[in-house]
Write an enzyme that holds these catalytic residues in place. Structure first.
Site, short mmCIF file in Angstrom:
data_model
loop_
_atom_site.label_atom_id
_atom_site.label_comp_id
_atom_site.label_asym_id
_atom_site.label_seq_id
_atom_site.Cartn_x
_atom_site.Cartn_y
_atom_site.Cartn_z
N ILE A 206 0.90 -1.16 0.00
CA ILE A 206 0.00 0.00 0.00
C ILE A 206 0.94 1.20 0.00
CG2 ILE A 206 -1.78 1.27 1.25
CD1 ILE A 206 -2.74 -1.33 2.43
N PRO A 207 1.14 1.82 -1.14
CA PRO A 207 2.29 2.74 -1.34
C PRO A 207 2.11 4.14 -0.75
CG PRO A 207 1.00 2.61 -3.35
CD PRO A 207 0.38 1.63 -2.39
N CYS A 208 2.10 4.23 0.57
CA CYS A 208 2.02 5.54 1.22
C CYS A 208 3.27 6.37 0.95
CB CYS A 208 1.78 5.39 2.72
SG CYS A 208 3.02 4.42 3.59
N HIS A 209 4.37 5.73 0.51
CA HIS A 209 5.58 6.47 0.19
C HIS A 209 5.41 7.37 -1.03
CE1 HIS A 209 5.85 2.75 -2.23
NE2 HIS A 209 6.53 3.49 -3.11
#
Length: 241
Positions: A206-209
């Protein structure tokens, strides 16, 4: 009576009762019970009190305790370019991908000993942990842009909504918190969006970056800003292939 009790046990009867109830809840969570069932079966009618007591005595929320200690959940720590990551999986989905020392840093104090890695043999949870490790290895090698794993992050309905939108940000691209707020349908919720983003329990998948400041600056990340930059640089290079 209470003075005599305190003399022998070095605590008040109410404090002793809390410890007994939390110990019972821990046993239930280790056996795979849900957090709500563990709270109810240990004598709690107020979930907020249960949460507060559990966190105070164990150094972590009950849901995290269940993930780490439940007998039907597989776990492993994987070395990666951004540091060791702990992977947790149930029989149905990936539950967590986080820095292996995240709990200690977040709590700011010693917590209960995290159990050793355990990939349950001939079990879907073990297969999912191994699949996650394989796909992460491919990702860091620049060979994978999309993950093919079932995910089950635990959070509020609002957090779930934000995490779903995070998964819509394409590989190699970024969005600001304001843009993410607009994606969720509430352009005035950028602050709440930021808080939900920072609570993401499944890093990278889950690419919160991929969420950055409006001016392009990097903002907080559970694994550190250096790790966030590495991931963004990796994906930026991957889009050129």
């Amino acid at each position: 009576m209470s003075l005599v009790f305190k003399r022998y046990y070095d605590m008040k009867p109410a404090e002793y009762l809390i410890q007994v109830k939390i110990a019972a809840a821990k046993q239930a969570l280790q056996a795979g019970a849900s957090v709500f069932d563990a709270a109810a079966n240990s004598g709690y009618t107020n979930y907020s009190s249960f949460y507060a007591h559990f966190r105070k005595l164990s150094g972590m929320p009950p849901a995290k305790y269940r993930q780490l200690f439940a007998q039907n959940i597989s776990r492993a720590v994987m070395d990666t370019p951004i540091g060791p990551l702990r992977i947790l999986a149930s029989q149905d989905a990936i539950l967590c991908v986080e820095p292996a020392n995240y709990l200690e840093k977040k709590a700011g104090q010693a917590i209960e000993q995290v159990p050793a890695d355990r990939i349950i043999p001939n079990d879907p949870s073990g297969d999912l942990v191994k699949a996650c490790m394989r796909e992460l290895k491919e990702y860091f090698a620049g060979q994978r842009k999309k993950f093919d794993l079932p995910l089950s992050p635990e959070g509020t309905s609002f957090q779930q909504k934000v995490w779903q939108q995070l998964q819509q940000i394409p590989y190699g691209e970024t969005r600001s918190y304001q843009q993410l707020a607009e994606m969720t349908g509430d352009k005035n919720a950028s602050r709440a969006i930021g808080l939900a983003n920072n609570c993401n329990p499944i890093l990278i998948l889950i690419p919160c970056h991929r969420v950055i400041g409006a001016d392009g600056s990097l903002t907080g990340y559970a694994a550190g800003l250096a790790a966030k930059k590495l991931l963004l640089d990796l994906e930026k290079g991957g889009t050129k292939k």
